[in-house]
Design an enzyme around this catalytic site. Structure first.
Site, mmCIF file in Angstrom:
data_model
loop_
_atom_site.group_PDB
_atom_site.id
_atom_site.type_symbol
_atom_site.label_atom_id
_atom_site.label_comp_id
_atom_site.label_asym_id
_atom_site.label_seq_id
_atom_site.Cartn_x
_atom_site.Cartn_y
_atom_site.Cartn_z
ATOM 1 N N HIS A 207 0.840 -1.204 0.000
ATOM 2 C CA HIS A 207 0.000 0.000 0.000
ATOM 3 C C HIS A 207 0.873 1.252 0.000
ATOM 4 O O HIS A 207 1.906 1.296 0.666
ATOM 5 C CB HIS A 207 -0.904 -0.003 1.233
ATOM 6 C CG HIS A 207 -1.960 1.057 1.219
ATOM 7 N ND1 HIS A 207 -1.692 2.390 1.501
ATOM 8 C CD2 HIS A 207 -3.290 0.989 0.967
ATOM 9 C CE1 HIS A 207 -2.810 3.083 1.416
ATOM 10 N NE2 HIS A 207 -3.793 2.271 1.089
ATOM 11 N N CYS A 245 -3.724 2.697 -4.300
ATOM 12 C CA CYS A 245 -4.751 3.474 -3.602
ATOM 13 C C CYS A 245 -4.828 4.830 -4.297
ATOM 14 O O CYS A 245 -3.882 5.627 -4.220
ATOM 15 C CB CYS A 245 -4.402 3.630 -2.131
ATOM 16 S SG CYS A 245 -5.568 4.669 -1.228
ATOM 17 N N HIS A 274 -7.653 0.408 -4.266
ATOM 18 C CA HIS A 274 -8.498 1.193 -3.361
ATOM 19 C C HIS A 274 -8.966 2.408 -4.143
ATOM 20 O O HIS A 274 -8.131 3.225 -4.572
ATOM 21 C CB HIS A 274 -7.713 1.669 -2.141
ATOM 22 C CG HIS A 274 -7.363 0.596 -1.169
ATOM 23 N ND1 HIS A 274 -6.638 0.846 -0.021
ATOM 24 C CD2 HIS A 274 -7.641 -0.726 -1.160
ATOM 25 C CE1 HIS A 274 -6.480 -0.278 0.645
ATOM 26 N NE2 HIS A 274 -7.083 -1.254 -0.026
ATOM 27 N N ASP A 320 -12.762 3.147 -0.977
ATOM 28 C CA ASP A 320 -12.001 3.473 0.223
ATOM 29 C C ASP A 320 -12.794 4.485 1.038
ATOM 30 O O ASP A 320 -14.000 4.634 0.852
ATOM 31 C CB ASP A 320 -10.614 3.971 -0.177
ATOM 32 C CG ASP A 320 -9.567 3.679 0.881
ATOM 33 O OD1 ASP A 320 -9.903 3.061 1.906
ATOM 34 O OD2 ASP A 320 -8.409 4.061 0.687
ATOM 35 N N HIS A 321 -12.118 5.184 1.884
ATOM 36 C CA HIS A 321 -12.749 5.995 2.921
ATOM 37 C C HIS A 321 -13.981 6.762 2.436
ATOM 38 O O HIS A 321 -13.941 7.416 1.401
ATOM 39 C CB HIS A 321 -11.743 7.007 3.469
ATOM 40 C CG HIS A 321 -10.475 6.378 3.923
ATOM 41 N ND1 HIS A 321 -9.306 7.088 4.046
ATOM 42 C CD2 HIS A 321 -10.173 5.101 4.277
ATOM 43 C CE1 HIS A 321 -8.336 6.283 4.460
ATOM 44 N NE2 HIS A 321 -8.832 5.070 4.599
ATOM 45 N N TYR A 334 -14.987 4.738 7.574
ATOM 46 C CA TYR A 334 -15.455 3.376 7.291
ATOM 47 C C TYR A 334 -16.927 3.175 7.666
ATOM 48 O O TYR A 334 -17.304 2.138 8.200
ATOM 49 C CB TYR A 334 -14.563 2.361 8.016
ATOM 50 C CG TYR A 334 -13.184 2.277 7.412
ATOM 51 C CD1 TYR A 334 -12.964 1.584 6.229
ATOM 52 C CD2 TYR A 334 -12.104 2.916 8.006
ATOM 53 C CE1 TYR A 334 -11.703 1.522 5.655
ATOM 54 C CE2 TYR A 334 -10.836 2.862 7.438
ATOM 55 C CZ TYR A 334 -10.648 2.154 6.266
ATOM 56 O OH TYR A 334 -9.402 2.106 5.703
#
Length: 359
Positions: A207, A245, A274, A320-321, A334
């Site tokens: 990552h 990501c 991501h 992702d977030h 999340y």
């Protein structure tokens, strides 16, 4: 997209249920982990089997683990690292026995990621995580305490209490570890584990650093395309791969994320994506996280998804977030609702791109 996933923190520590996840259209995978195993210890087969059985009973698949964290002794290069590397090899073998295909990991010293605000209020009164360099404090303890206070009582991934309780000792231990030494220690780790990965058919997917810049004097070695090329050459194998990501790489406006995707997916070095968007707040690189929609952020998610489609991406992807919206007040980044919206948007883009390509 056949391998759309959703990160889940387990029934003990996630208010989101597997039933919730299964109801998100197009979602087939759970991205999970064993969060109660101390960093460096072997993951027991019995607990892996229990997690897999739980996920499959809900009608979902478990093929990606995020993360099997790397013990600091490995990153620092201490004599004790070989013991932890041997344990990591056994964890790879144990995960392989239960059908795991990808392990996401990072090689960041001390902090796995950093934000200065976990509840930055946006114009629509939702909130998201943000990074503003001027709000960084010099004392790492103060930063740790702020993250803990703002995390709604949840343990945040990468901020495990037992590890961060020794933050002063960690900073002392990393004092002589510069970017070159950290890279050398990564090579030592990869040289040891990749043959096991090849034997077990489990791909390591590193990552990016988040944010992709040195902080508190700690080195960062996966910030851009050039770093990826260096890491790729540390051990030539498709099992030495990357998590791309889009948010982490996109936090540096100099990174051309679609171009990075096109290069490394085409080379079969990016089995895990991501997908998230961020919005720059100024010319200094401060940012807040945003909805996935291209128009709400600074990244073009259409071009990102098109790059994946054009290169024949058939790996694993997850939103992702997300923001906290609609009254949800869960683990920062999340929550359920905004990540579910993100999946709907990403799969909609994919369907449109796929149909257009077939005309």
């Amino acid at each position: 997209m056949k391998n759309m996933g959703f990160r889940w923190f387990g029934k003990k520590d996630d208010p989101i249920t597997l039933e919730n996840i299964r109801q998100i259209p197009g979602t087939t995978q759970v991205v999970g982990a064993l969060y109660d195993i101390p960093v460096g210890e072997v993951w027991p087969k019995s607990e892996i089997a229990e997690l897999k059985s739980e996920v499959e009973a809900a009608g979902l698949k478990l093929e990606v683990i995020e993360s099997v964290n790397i013990h600091d002794d490995i990153k620092i290069g201490l004599p004790t690292r070989d013991r932890y590397i041997d344990d990591y090899k056994q964890t790879i073998r144990n995960l392989s026995a239960y059908g795991i295909k990808v392990i996401c990991y990072n090689f960041m010293p001390v902090f796995d990621w950093l934000r200065t605000n976990l509840h930055f209020e946006l114009a629509d009164h939702s909130n998201a995580m943000a990074f503003q360099a001027d709000n960084l404090v010099d004392d790492p303890h103060a930063m740790i305490n702020k993250v803990r206070q703002d995390s709604q009582g949840f343990e945040m991934p990468g901020w495990e209490p037992e590890r961060l309780a020794e933050v002063e000792q960690l900073f002392d231990a990393y004092q002589d570890v510069d970017a070159q030494k950290l890279t050398d220690n990564l090579k030592y780790f990869l040289d040891a584990i990749i043959p096991v990965c090849e034997e077990c058919d489990v791909r390591m997917a590193m990552h990016p650093d988040d944010p992709p810049r040195p902080l508190f004097g700690l080195p960062r070695i996966y910030k851009n395309r050039e770093d990826m090329e260096t890491i790729e050459q540390l051990h030539e194998s498709r099992y030495n791969a990357f998590t791309i990501c889009t948010g982490s790489l996109g936090e540096n406006p100099q990174n051309d994320v679609p171009a990075i995707i096109r290069e490394f997916v085409a080379k079969d070095r990016a089995p895990f994506i991501h997908a998230r968007n961020i919005k720059f707040m100024n010319d200094q690189g401060d940012f807040h996280e945003s909805p996935h929609l291209s128009s709400t952020g600074s990244l073009d998610m259409y071009e990102i998804m098109k790059a994946l489609h054009d290169t024949g991406f058939d790996g694993y992807i997850r939103p992702d977030h997300g923001r906290n919206i609609w009254g949800e007040n869960g683990r920062p980044g999340y929550g359920l609702y905004d990540r579910a919206l993100g999946i709907s948007y990403l799969t909609g883009l994919w369907e449109a791109i796929d149909k257009e390509s077939k005309k």
